[in-house]
Design a protein around this motif. Structure first.
Motif, PDB file in Angstrom:
ATOM      1  N   ILE A  86       0.841  -1.201   0.000  1.00 57.41           N
ATOM      2  CA  ILE A  86       0.000   0.000   0.000  1.00 57.41           C
ATOM      3  C   ILE A  86       0.879   1.256   0.000  1.00 57.41           C
ATOM      4  CG2 ILE A  86      -1.683   1.317   1.350  1.00 57.41           C
ATOM      5  CD1 ILE A  86      -2.755  -1.463   2.305  1.00 57.41           C
ATOM      6  N   VAL A  87       1.903   1.271   0.836  1.00 57.02           N
ATOM      7  CA  VAL A  87       2.820   2.412   0.880  1.00 57.02           C
ATOM      8  C   VAL A  87       3.512   2.574  -0.473  1.00 57.02           C
ATOM      9  CG1 VAL A  87       4.992   3.256   1.891  1.00 57.02           C
ATOM     10  CG2 VAL A  87       3.171   2.394   3.371  1.00 57.02           C
ATOM     11  N   CYS A  88       3.974   1.479  -1.062  1.00 61.97           N
ATOM     12  CA  CYS A  88       4.633   1.555  -2.374  1.00 61.97           C
ATOM     13  C   CYS A  88       3.681   2.074  -3.452  1.00 61.97           C
ATOM     14  CB  CYS A  88       5.195   0.191  -2.771  1.00 61.97           C
ATOM     15  SG  CYS A  88       6.657  -0.276  -1.803  1.00 61.97           S
ATOM     16  N   ALA A  89       2.421   1.666  -3.402  1.00 61.82           N
ATOM     17  CA  ALA A  89       1.435   2.157  -4.369  1.00 61.82           C
ATOM     18  C   ALA A  89       1.204   3.656  -4.184  1.00 61.82           C
ATOM     19  CB  ALA A  89       0.118   1.390  -4.228  1.00 61.82           C
ATOM     20  N   ALA A  90       1.143   4.120  -2.936  1.00 62.65           N
ATOM     21  CA  ALA A  90       0.976   5.553  -2.682  1.00 62.65           C
ATOM     22  C   ALA A  90       2.186   6.335  -3.172  1.00 62.65           C
ATOM     23  CB  ALA A  90       0.739   5.800  -1.185  1.00 62.65           C
ATOM     24  N   LEU A  91       3.382   5.816  -2.922  1.00 64.16           N
ATOM     25  CA  LEU A  91       4.598   6.465  -3.411  1.00 64.16           C
ATOM     26  C   LEU A  91       4.620   6.510  -4.937  1.00 64.16           C
ATOM     27  CD1 LEU A  91       7.274   4.956  -0.982  1.00 64.16           C
ATOM     28  CD2 LEU A  91       6.468   7.316  -1.054  1.00 64.16           C
ATOM     29  N   ALA A  92       4.259   5.403  -5.568  1.00 63.39           N
ATOM     30  CA  ALA A  92       4.220   5.355  -7.035  1.00 63.39           C
ATOM     31  C   ALA A  92       3.203   6.353  -7.580  1.00 63.39           C
ATOM     32  CB  ALA A  92       3.894   3.939  -7.507  1.00 63.39           C
ATOM     33  N   SER A  93       2.099   6.511  -6.885  1.00 60.24           N
ATOM     34  CA  SER A  93       1.079   7.476  -7.307  1.00 60.24           C
ATOM     35  C   SER A  93       1.630   8.895  -7.286  1.00 60.24           C
ATOM     36  CB  SER A  93      -0.148   7.397  -6.391  1.00 60.24           C
ATOM     37  OG  SER A  93      -0.717   6.123  -6.441  1.00 60.24           O
ATOM     38  N   ALA A  94       2.265   9.254  -6.194  1.00 66.35           N
ATOM     39  CA  ALA A  94       2.790  10.611  -6.055  1.00 66.35           C
ATOM     40  C   ALA A  94       3.907  10.889  -7.060  1.00 66.35           C
ATOM     41  CB  ALA A  94       3.288  10.840  -4.630  1.00 66.35           C
ATOM     42  N   VAL A  95       4.831   9.957  -7.181  1.00 64.58           N
ATOM     43  CA  VAL A  95       5.960  10.155  -8.099  1.00 64.58           C
ATOM     44  C   VAL A  95       5.471  10.214  -9.545  1.00 64.58           C
ATOM     45  CG1 VAL A  95       8.076   9.105  -9.006  1.00 64.58           C
ATOM     46  CG2 VAL A  95       7.677   9.187  -6.530  1.00 64.58           C
ATOM     47  N   SER A  96       4.585   9.312  -9.907  1.00 61.89           N
ATOM     48  CA  SER A  96       4.098   9.298 -11.293  1.00 61.89           C
ATOM     49  C   SER A  96       3.317  10.567 -11.611  1.00 61.89           C
ATOM     50  CB  SER A  96       3.253   8.055 -11.568  1.00 61.89           C
ATOM     51  OG  SER A  96       2.090   8.037 -10.772  1.00 61.89           O
ATOM     52  N   PHE A  97       2.516  11.060 -10.661  1.00 60.38           N
ATOM     53  CA  PHE A  97       1.780  12.296 -10.919  1.00 60.38           C
ATOM     54  C   PHE A  97       2.738  13.472 -11.086  1.00 60.38           C
ATOM     55  CE2 PHE A  97      -0.628  16.112  -9.889  1.00 60.38           C
ATOM     56  CZ  PHE A  97      -1.668  15.980 -10.791  1.00 60.38           C
ATOM     57  N   ASP A 134       2.057  16.761  -2.052  1.00 59.61           N
ATOM     58  CA  ASP A 134       1.338  15.690  -2.733  1.00 59.61           C
ATOM     59  C   ASP A 134       1.756  14.338  -2.172  1.00 59.61           C
ATOM     60  OD1 ASP A 134      -0.364  14.518  -4.721  1.00 59.61           O
ATOM     61  OD2 ASP A 134       1.412  14.113  -5.938  1.00 59.61           O
ATOM     62  N   LEU A 135       3.046  14.149  -1.973  1.00 61.46           N
ATOM     63  CA  LEU A 135       3.563  12.903  -1.422  1.00 61.46           C
ATOM     64  C   LEU A 135       3.006  12.639  -0.022  1.00 61.46           C
ATOM     65  CD1 LEU A 135       5.526  10.490  -1.628  1.00 61.46           C
ATOM     66  CD2 LEU A 135       7.305  12.006  -0.749  1.00 61.46           C
ATOM     67  N   VAL A 136       3.046  13.653   0.828  1.00 57.16           N
ATOM     68  CA  VAL A 136       2.524  13.501   2.194  1.00 57.16           C
ATOM     69  C   VAL A 136       1.018  13.224   2.154  1.00 57.16           C
ATOM     70  CG1 VAL A 136       2.105  14.718   4.370  1.00 57.16           C
ATOM     71  CG2 VAL A 136       4.330  14.887   3.254  1.00 57.16           C
ATOM     72  N   GLY A 137       0.290  13.964   1.317  1.00 60.47           N
ATOM     73  CA  GLY A 137      -1.153  13.757   1.205  1.00 60.47           C
ATOM     74  C   GLY A 137      -1.489  12.373   0.688  1.00 60.47           C
ATOM     75  N   ASP A 138      -0.769  11.914  -0.343  1.00 58.44           N
ATOM     76  CA  ASP A 138      -1.039  10.583  -0.886  1.00 58.44           C
ATOM     77  C   ASP A 138      -0.773   9.499   0.147  1.00 58.44           C
ATOM     78  OD1 ASP A 138      -1.734  11.790  -3.237  1.00 58.44           O
ATOM     79  OD2 ASP A 138      -0.032  11.028  -4.404  1.00 58.44           O
ATOM     80  N   LEU A 139       0.331   9.615   0.863  1.00 57.24           N
ATOM     81  CA  LEU A 139       0.626   8.623   1.909  1.00 57.24           C
ATOM     82  C   LEU A 139      -0.412   8.671   3.028  1.00 57.24           C
ATOM     83  CD1 LEU A 139       4.503   8.959   2.151  1.00 57.24           C
ATOM     84  CD2 LEU A 139       3.223   6.913   1.482  1.00 57.24           C
ATOM     85  N   PHE A 140      -0.713   9.871   3.508  1.00 59.19           N
ATOM     86  CA  PHE A 140      -1.671  10.014   4.606  1.00 59.19           C
ATOM     87  C   PHE A 140      -3.047   9.461   4.231  1.00 59.19           C
ATOM     88  CE2 PHE A 140      -5.127  12.463   6.525  1.00 59.19           C
ATOM     89  CZ  PHE A 140      -4.923  12.169   7.863  1.00 59.19           C
ATOM     90  N   PHE A 141      -3.603   9.942   3.122  1.00 54.81           N
ATOM     91  CA  PHE A 141      -4.961   9.529   2.761  1.00 54.81           C
ATOM     92  C   PHE A 141      -5.032   8.063   2.355  1.00 54.81           C
ATOM     93  CE2 PHE A 141      -5.607  14.165   2.254  1.00 54.81           C
ATOM     94  CZ  PHE A 141      -6.692  14.301   3.107  1.00 54.81           C
ATOM     95  N   THR A 142      -4.015   7.574   1.662  1.00 56.94           N
ATOM     96  CA  THR A 142      -4.026   6.161   1.266  1.00 56.94           C
ATOM     97  C   THR A 142      -3.996   5.271   2.497  1.00 56.94           C
ATOM     98  OG1 THR A 142      -2.943   6.661  -0.837  1.00 56.94           O
ATOM     99  CG2 THR A 142      -2.831   4.373  -0.065  1.00 56.94           C
ATOM    100  N   LEU A 143      -3.095   5.560   3.416  1.00 55.24           N
ATOM    101  CA  LEU A 143      -3.018   4.740   4.632  1.00 55.24           C
ATOM    102  C   LEU A 143      -4.299   4.860   5.462  1.00 55.24           C
ATOM    103  CD1 LEU A 143       0.706   5.326   5.599  1.00 55.24           C
ATOM    104  CD2 LEU A 143      -0.313   3.265   4.608  1.00 55.24           C
TER     105      LEU A 143
END
Length: 176
Positions: A94-105, A141-150
């Motif tokens: 889940i963390v890796c998917a959130a990181l991939a989301s932020a980096v790809s965006f 964006d990275l912090v938001g993606d990690l926070f909301f995804t988790l």
């Protein structure tokens, strides 16, 4: 039901003031991909794309451009990434998917702004400037993606624990 509620939250937050890209969009897309109906994967895509059009044309009065299609492609990719969490949603994945989301965006959106608009010179220096000026947004964006995804992936477990905590041992009344 939670998958739909999280998508509605993501759409609603886009219409509210939100500091520097701290939004639940990626988390909602990942969660819907993992827990939503496969037949309904179009729902979050359409809702977010429609909100893009409304925000662009009505709220901001900007011209509609091809870079929206890039963003919509990203929505579809993150939904697909979420489907890969359907069978195996361990915390690290889940963390890796959130990181991939932020980096790809960050990579895709800044590239498309550079390519689509005349904000930066159309050379390597202009592209690097676009990425450099996007860095402050990326952090949030990275912090938001990690926070909301988790938070979204933890919600079902938290609700389950709360429902069992309210069950008192020995309090089994027979149904009449």
């Amino acid at each position: 039901m939670l998958a739909y509620l999280f998508v509605l939250l993501a759409v609603a937050v886009r219409f509210m003031p939100h500091p520097w890209m701290f939004t639940p969009v990626a988390g909602a897309l990942l969660f819907f991909g993992a827990r939503g109906s496969r037949r309904q994967l179009w729902v979050p895509f359409v809702l977010l794309a429609a909100s893009d059009v409304v925000l662009t044309k009505v709220f901001y009065s900007y011209p509609f451009s091809w870079d929206h299609f890039v963003t919509w492609g990203w929505y579809a990719a993150i939904l697909w990434l979420g489907t890969n969490l359907r069978q195996d949603a361990k915390p690290l994945r889940i963390v890796c998917a959130a990181l991939a989301s932020a980096v790809s965006f960050f990579v895709i959106s800044n590239f498309s702004v550079w390519a689509c608009w005349n904000m930066y010179p159309k050379n390597l220096g202009g592209l690097m400037t676009a990425y450099t000026l996007g860095l402050p947004f990326f952090r949030h964006d990275l912090v938001g993606d990690l926070f909301f995804t988790l938070a979204m992936f933890a919600t079902p477990a938290a609700l389950h624990a709360l429902s069992h905590a309210s069950d008192k041992p020995g309090d089994h009344t027979a149904a009449a």
